[in-house]
Scaffold this active site. Structure first.
Site, PDB file in Angstrom:
ATOM      1  N   ASN A 111       0.814  -1.218   0.000  1.00 58.29           N
ATOM      2  CA  ASN A 111       0.000   0.000   0.000  1.00 58.29           C
ATOM      3  C   ASN A 111       0.846   1.265   0.000  1.00 58.29           C
ATOM      4  O   ASN A 111       0.613   2.191  -0.786  1.00 58.29           O
ATOM      5  CB  ASN A 111      -0.913   0.028   1.232  1.00 58.29           C
ATOM      6  CG  ASN A 111      -1.643  -1.273   1.463  1.00 58.29           C
ATOM      7  OD1 ASN A 111      -1.028  -2.234   1.901  1.00 58.29           O
ATOM      8  ND2 ASN A 111      -2.931  -1.299   1.177  1.00 58.29           N
ATOM      9  N   THR A 139       2.699  -8.114  -0.881  1.00 59.65           N
ATOM     10  CA  THR A 139       2.484  -8.007   0.560  1.00 59.65           C
ATOM     11  C   THR A 139       1.914  -9.300   1.106  1.00 59.65           C
ATOM     12  O   THR A 139       0.975  -9.859   0.529  1.00 59.65           O
ATOM     13  CB  THR A 139       1.556  -6.835   0.962  1.00 59.65           C
ATOM     14  OG1 THR A 139       1.318  -6.884   2.375  1.00 59.65           O
ATOM     15  CG2 THR A 139       0.225  -6.869   0.230  1.00 59.65           C
ATOM     16  N   ILE A 140       2.500  -9.787   2.190  1.00 65.63           N
ATOM     17  CA  ILE A 140       1.953 -10.971   2.840  1.00 65.63           C
ATOM     18  C   ILE A 140       0.610 -10.661   3.484  1.00 65.63           C
ATOM     19  O   ILE A 140      -0.171 -11.566   3.766  1.00 65.63           O
ATOM     20  CB  ILE A 140       2.923 -11.557   3.887  1.00 65.63           C
ATOM     21  CG1 ILE A 140       3.165 -10.583   5.047  1.00 65.63           C
ATOM     22  CG2 ILE A 140       4.242 -11.970   3.235  1.00 65.63           C
ATOM     23  CD1 ILE A 140       3.897 -11.203   6.216  1.00 65.63           C
ATOM     24  N   ASP A 141       0.322  -9.368   3.723  1.00 62.33           N
ATOM     25  CA  ASP A 141      -0.953  -8.980   4.334  1.00 62.33           C
ATOM     26  C   ASP A 141      -2.141  -9.231   3.407  1.00 62.33           C
ATOM     27  O   ASP A 141      -3.286  -9.282   3.870  1.00 62.33           O
ATOM     28  CB  ASP A 141      -0.931  -7.502   4.723  1.00 62.33           C
ATOM     29  CG  ASP A 141       0.006  -7.208   5.890  1.00 62.33           C
ATOM     30  OD1 ASP A 141       0.492  -8.177   6.503  1.00 62.33           O
ATOM     31  OD2 ASP A 141       0.253  -6.030   6.172  1.00 62.33           O
ATOM     32  N   GLU A 243      -1.368  -9.807  15.207  1.00 66.58           N
ATOM     33  CA  GLU A 243      -0.583  -8.938  16.076  1.00 66.58           C
ATOM     34  C   GLU A 243      -1.240  -7.574  16.275  1.00 66.58           C
ATOM     35  O   GLU A 243      -1.009  -6.902  17.280  1.00 66.58           O
ATOM     36  CB  GLU A 243       0.822  -8.742  15.511  1.00 66.58           C
ATOM     37  CG  GLU A 243       0.854  -8.030  14.163  1.00 66.58           C
ATOM     38  CD  GLU A 243       2.247  -7.886  13.587  1.00 66.58           C
ATOM     39  OE1 GLU A 243       3.214  -8.326  14.261  1.00 66.58           O
ATOM     40  OE2 GLU A 243       2.373  -7.334  12.481  1.00 66.58           O
TER      41      GLU A 243
END
Length: 402
Positions: A111, A139-141, A243
Site C-alpha cells: 500500500n 504483501t503478505i498482508d 498482532e
C-alpha cells in the site's frame, strides 16, 4: 513519452520483504533484458531511500546465473526501506532520474509503496518530465484492493497453515502441560494472514479452534467463554491471533501496547499473544503459552508456494510490458479465471485508487462469530498455497486390558 523510445529503467523493492519478492525482480529484469526498447537497467539499493542517496546498482551487468538462483531466494535482494517521501524529496528525485536518463520505473511493494509511486508520477507530470511508473504488488498482508490476491501471501499462508499443524502436534503430545496455545501472526488491519492458519483444518476438532482477526474487535468475555467451552470438550485449545488485534475501544492488546509508529504512521504493535496467555492464566486458571513465528512467516524458503512464485514473476514481467505499452501511474493486478482449474491473468488498476487503501476480509469468508473461516475462504485461499499440506497421523488409542 513514446512507448518505443529507448530509456533507462530503474527498479526498487519496498516494505516488508517476502519469500517471493525477488521473483518479481527477476521477471522484470528478464523482460527488460529481452527488449531493445529498454536501455540501462538499474536498481535502487534500499528502495526510494537509496535512490535519494544515489545508491544505484547496475542490474544489466549481473552474471547470467544470478537470476535463476534469485528466483528461489527469499527477502529483498535490492534491499528494502520504509521511507515516506517528503515534499522536498519529490523535486530531488525527479532531478536524479533526469540526470541518469531514467524514464521507466517499477516499484515493488504494498500500500505505502503504491503511494510513493503515485506521488512520483504526479511530481513527474508537474515537472514535465517524461516518466512512466508501474507499481508491482507485494504483501503478505494480502490487503491491496483491485487484485484477487497479492504475491507473497500464498507462501506466508502456506507457512502459517503448516506451522499451526506442526505446533499443535507438540500440544497433543502433552496437552495438560500447556493446554492453551496462542500463535501470533503478522498483519496490520486485515485478517487474511491469520485466517490462513486454518487452511490445514479438516474437521471442527482440528486446530486452530479460534481465530482472532482485526475485522472484529476483541471481547474479553466472549473469548474466555469460547476457550473454556473448547477446553472442556477437547482438553486443549489452539488460538491464532493477529498482532494488530484491538479491543472494542480500539486499543491494541498487550501490556507492551504500541511500540511507536513507522514512517507512514502505522502503529508498531507487539504483545497480543502474551496478553491472551496472561488473560487465560489469570481468569481460567489454565496453563498457556504462545508461539510468535515472526520473520519466518515472511522468509521461509522451504514453504514457498509454486503458484505464488510463478505469479510474482509474472507481475514483474507484466510491469515491464505495461511500461512499454505506454502505461503509467498504475498497479499490475492478478485476475482469477472464473473457471477451474485455478489460473490467473493480469490487469491494471489506477494507483490513485490503490494508494493507502486496505482490503479487509469479506463477510462471506468468516462465520457468524468471525472467529473461524467458511468454505468460501478455503475455495479462495487453498489454490494460492500450492501443493497440499502435510497432514499428520495419530495412533488410535486402543487400550489393552488384562
Amino acid at each position: 513519452m513514446s512507448a518505443k523510445k529507448p530509456g533507462n529503467l530503474i527498479i526498487g523493492q519496498s516494505g516488508g520483504a517476502t519469500a517471493v519478492i525477488n521473483a518479481s525482480l527477476v521477471g522484470a529484469v528478464e523482460a527488460a533484458l529481452a527488449d531493445q526498447r529498454i536501455g540501462g537497467i538499474y536498481g535502487m539499493h534500499h528502495g526510494i531511500e537509496g535512490l535519494l542517496k544515489e545508491d544505484i546498482i547496475d542490474l544489466g551487468n549481473q552474471p547470467n546465473s544470478v537470476w535463476s538462483q534469485l528466483l528461489h531466494t527469499p527477502s529483498a535482494a535490492l534491499g528494502s526501506c520504509r521511507y515516506k517521501l517528503q515534499e522536498h524529496d519529490l523535486e530531488r528525485t525527479i532531478e536524479i532520474l533526469r540526470r541518469y536518463d531514467i524514464h521507466y520505473m517499477l516499484y515493488i511493494g504494498g500500500n505505502d509503496s503504491a503511494d510513493t509511486a503515485h506521488r512520483l508520477a504526479g511530481a513527474a507530470r508537474q515537472s514535465n518530465y517524461e516518466l512512466q511508473i508501474i507499481s508491482i504488488p507485494k504483501t503478505i498482508d494480502n490487503d491491496l484492493p483491485f487484485t484477487d490476491h497479492c504475491p507473497g501471501y500464498g507462501s506466508a499462508a502456506r507457512f502459517l497453515a503448516q506451522a499451526t499443524q506442526d505446533s499443535t502436534m507438540n500440544t497433543l503430545s502433552i496437552p495438560w502441560h500447556y493446554p492453551v496455545k496462542v500463535i501470533e501472526t503478522m498483519g496490520r488491519d486485515a485478517g487474511w494472514l491469520t485466517a490462513s492458519a486454518a487452511l490445514g483444518k479438516r474437521s471442527e476438532s482440528d486446530a486452530p479452534h479460534i481465530l482472532l482477526l482485526p475485522e472484529k474487535p476483541f471481547n474479553e468475555q466472549s473469548f474466555l467463554t469460547q476457550v473454556e467451552d473448547i477446553y472442556k470438550q477437547l482438553g486443549f485449545v489452539i488460538v491464532v491471533v493477529a498482532e494488530a488485534m484491538r479491543n472494542e475501544k480500539g486499543n491494541a492488546l498487550g501490556s507492551s501496547g504500541q511500540a511507536g509508529m513507522d514512517a507512514f504512521h502505522h502503529p508498531l504493535l507487539s504483545g497480543a499473544a502474551q496478553y491472551l496467555v496472561e488473560l487465560v492464566k489469570r481468569e481460567l486458571k489454565l496453563r498457556a503459552r504462545f508461539d510468535k513465528p515472526g520473520d519466518l512467516q515472511r522468509m521461509s524458503s522451504t514453504h514457498i508456494s509454486a503458484p505464488d512464485r510463478d505469479e510474482a514473476y509474472l507481475v514483474g514481467k507484466m510491469g515491464v510490458h505495461a511500461l512499454l505499452a505506454g502505461e503509467s501511474d498504475k498497479m499490475i493486478t492478478l485476475v482469477r479465471d472464473a473457471q477451474a482449474p485455478y489460473h490467473c491473468t493480469t490487469g491494471l488498476a489506477a494507483l490513485s485508487e490503490v494508494a493507502n487503501v486496505q482490503r479487509l476480509m469479506p463477510d462471506e469468508y468468516l462465520n457468524a462469530s468471525k472467529t473461524m473461516v467458511t468454505q468460501a475462504f478455503y475455495d479462495y485461499a487453498l489454490p494460492l498455497i500450492g501443493e497440499p499440506l502435510i497432514h499428520h497421523t495419530q495412533l488410535e488409542m486402543t487400550r489393552i486390558r488384562s
